[in-house]
Design a protein around this motif. Structure first.
Motif, short mmCIF file in Angstrom:
data_model
loop_
_atom_site.label_atom_id
_atom_site.label_comp_id
_atom_site.label_asym_id
_atom_site.label_seq_id
_atom_site.Cartn_x
_atom_site.Cartn_y
_atom_site.Cartn_z
N LEU A 37 28.73 34.99 43.51
CA LEU A 37 29.75 35.77 42.11
C LEU A 37 29.40 34.84 40.80
O LEU A 37 29.63 35.76 39.89
CB LEU A 37 30.95 35.62 42.78
CG LEU A 37 31.06 36.73 43.93
CD1 LEU A 37 32.62 36.74 44.39
CD2 LEU A 37 30.93 38.37 43.27
N ASP A 38 29.19 33.48 41.02
CA ASP A 38 29.04 32.92 39.73
C ASP A 38 27.52 33.65 39.20
O ASP A 38 27.52 33.74 37.93
CB ASP A 38 28.79 31.28 39.89
CG ASP A 38 30.18 30.71 40.29
OD1 ASP A 38 31.27 31.28 39.99
OD2 ASP A 38 30.16 29.78 40.92
N LEU A 39 26.74 33.67 39.81
CA LEU A 39 25.40 34.37 39.42
C LEU A 39 25.60 35.66 39.00
O LEU A 39 25.22 35.98 37.70
CB LEU A 39 24.42 34.53 40.59
CG LEU A 39 23.92 33.01 41.08
CD1 LEU A 39 22.83 33.22 42.27
CD2 LEU A 39 23.09 32.49 39.86
N TRP A 40 26.47 36.61 39.61
CA TRP A 40 26.88 37.81 39.26
C TRP A 40 27.45 37.60 37.71
O TRP A 40 27.13 38.49 36.78
CB TRP A 40 27.74 38.46 40.11
CG TRP A 40 28.25 39.88 39.82
CD1 TRP A 40 27.26 40.93 40.12
CD2 TRP A 40 29.31 40.40 38.94
NE1 TRP A 40 27.96 42.09 39.55
CE2 TRP A 40 28.90 41.81 38.83
CE3 TRP A 40 30.47 39.74 38.56
CZ2 TRP A 40 30.12 42.60 38.26
CZ3 TRP A 40 31.32 40.70 38.08
CH2 TRP A 40 31.16 41.99 37.67
N SER A 41 28.46 36.85 37.64
CA SER A 41 29.09 36.59 36.23
C SER A 41 28.26 36.12 35.08
O SER A 41 28.15 36.76 34.08
CB SER A 41 30.26 35.39 36.37
OG SER A 41 31.25 35.81 36.94
N GLU A 42 27.36 35.18 35.52
CA GLU A 42 26.14 34.81 34.54
C GLU A 42 25.25 35.86 34.10
O GLU A 42 24.57 35.84 33.20
CB GLU A 42 25.61 33.52 34.85
CG GLU A 42 26.48 32.30 35.15
CD GLU A 42 25.97 31.19 35.59
OE1 GLU A 42 24.70 31.18 35.97
OE2 GLU A 42 26.62 30.12 35.65
N SER A 43 24.89 36.90 35.08
CA SER A 43 23.85 38.03 34.86
C SER A 43 24.38 38.67 33.72
O SER A 43 23.63 39.66 33.17
CB SER A 43 23.88 38.75 36.13
OG SER A 43 24.72 39.80 36.41
N GLY A 44 25.58 38.89 33.15
CA GLY A 44 26.11 39.76 32.35
C GLY A 44 26.47 40.94 32.90
O GLY A 44 26.75 42.12 32.31
N LEU A 45 26.35 41.46 34.08
CA LEU A 45 26.43 42.99 34.70
C LEU A 45 27.71 43.32 34.50
O LEU A 45 28.42 44.25 34.44
CB LEU A 45 25.84 43.04 36.36
CG LEU A 45 24.49 43.08 36.26
CD1 LEU A 45 24.05 42.87 37.84
CD2 LEU A 45 23.94 44.32 35.72
#
Length: 430
Positions: A73-81
């Motif tokens: 979910l950290d990656l999801w946040s950083e993706s900008g989605l």
């Protein structure tokens, strides 16, 4: 907010969560400098594919051991989605509804539990779009653009005072010390991982409001007591509010949504249908792989390979037709919402057409998710049931998620609309 929780720490924490009294850790705030700014639809689809590739690798193990996806979910946040539906005037990509649906299909084909977690994030953003003040939009959209996640404190458990999901005893009360929020909610998908936890409550005038409480507000407790056999890592458990102080600017008047046509309900349902489509696609993909690589032909067939079995070939053909049909109707529903959103105004009939379009999609995606996840075992054979393969997760996820809202009432909605010209009720499940 609290510090970041490492995957190893999550395993340690989760081993203590057998008791429903264990309070969940706080999520860390993302570094805004690491959060991407998605500019349009194509970039959103590309970002979803990139995340899906990473999410798919550990999906089975997360399901098997119930490892919560903090790092993912950290990656999801950083993706900008998380900001793809923010209007352009506030700095977002404002992607199409068809693209929003496809993003969920892509992510949920990789890991439907992880993919479901942001559903309420986009649901409450839809509410903000329709009834938020300009000041509320600027502030809350700004948080989302910085990578913060929105959860949801879901419906209350059934009781003598709470007979339907639209009823509740959660209250927002004016006190000499300011607004205070009290209540207990369940089915709170995304709340454990969120930076804000919006919830439905009743104010002193008996009106329905939505309170966007900060996750670290005093008196707000998230308990990871979700123990379903499917969608195991959504952490859709209990949220408790005990005299939580509330900023008046964090309150949205959702009673207004029932009084005027809108797209917040169809948007929520479009996402639900997309999640089921993703589950179906994953089940079909695993069916094909297992039949090709592991399945044996039946002894009476006289064939050398299972892939030559005419009955298996025919069933695979049927699965592909149903999968394709569901996906096309889902995309058609997204395009319907896009056309309605682009119109100068939205009347009651237009709002109804949106609900009808997503109901059609929800029926088909529900059916293919359940059909594909069950047919997998019939076509792949008894060896596919071995625990080592964990292929039952597809059916468990499909059966759990498709119960979100009963598809029999989608059929009723369609029949009543076409036969009796009855417009669907306006709420998050239509």
């Amino acid at each position: 907010m609290g510090g970041r929780v490492s995957p190893l720490s999550v395993r340690t924490i989760m081993s203590t969560l057998e008791s429903p009294s264990a309070e969940a850790p706080l999520p860390r705030r993302p570094d805004p400098a690491r959060v991407q700014r998605i500019a349009g639809d194509a970039q959103a689809i590309a970002a979803a594919h990139a995340l899906a590739e990473r999410f798919a690798a550990g999906a089975s193990e997360r399901d098997r051991q119930r490892l919560l996806p903090w790092a993912e979910l950290d990656l999801w946040s950083e993706s900008g989605l998380g900001a793809i539906t923010v209007p352009r005037e506030f700095g977002g990509a404002d992607v199409s509804y068809a693209t929003l649906a496809e993003v969920f299909v892509i992510l949920c084909a990789a890991d439907p539990a992880l993919g479901q977690i942001p559903q309420n994030h986009f649901g409450v953003l839809g509410v903000l779009r329709e009834i938020g003040t300009p000041a509320q939009k600027a502030r809350l959209y700004g948080e989302v653009l910085a990578g913060q996640r929105l959860g949801n404190a879901g419906p209350e458990r059934r009781s003598a005072n709470v007979r339907t999901i639209l009823q509740g005893t959660t209250r927002l009360t004016a006190t000499p010390d300011g607004l205070r929020l009290d209540g207990q909610r369940f089915y709170s998908t995304g709340a454990l991982f969120a930076h804000r936890v919006p919830t439905r409550a009743t104010d002193d005038e008996g009106r329905a409001v939505q309170v966007w409480a900060p996750r670290d507000a005093p008196g707000l407790t998230v308990v990871d007591d979700w123990n379903s056999f499917g969608q195991r890592t959504t952490a859709s458990g209990t949220v408790t509010f005990r005299q939580v102080p509330v900023d008046p600017q964090d309150v949205l008047p959702i009673w207004q949504l029932a009084e005027r046509p809108g797209l917040f309900g169809p948007t929520s349902q479009l996402i639900q249908a997309a999640i089921d489509q993703g589950i179906a696609q994953a089940a079909v993909a695993d069916t094909l792989a297992f039949v090709r690589e592991r399945a044996r032909p039946w002894v009476d067939s006289g064939l050398e390979h299972a892939t030559d079995d005419p009955y298996i070939i025919a069933d695979v053909g049927r699965l592909q037709i149903d999968l394709h049909a569901a996906h096309e109707v889902l995309q058609e529903a997204g395009h319907t919402l896009d056309a309605l959103a682009a119109a100068p105004s939205l009347d009651a009939e237009a709002s109804a057409r949106a609900s009808v379009a997503v109901a059609e999609a929800k029926i088909l995606t529900t059916r293919i998710a359940l059909e594909a996840s069950e047919k997998l075992f019939e076509l792949a054979g008894s060896s596919s049931t071995r625990a080592a393969h964990n292929l039952d997760r597809h059916w468990r996820n499909a059966r759990t998620h498709t119960l979100h809202d009963p598809v029999r009432w989608k059929l009723h909605l369609l029949g009543n609309y076409h036969l009796n010209q009855v417009l669907p009720a306006r709420h998050s499940w239509n």
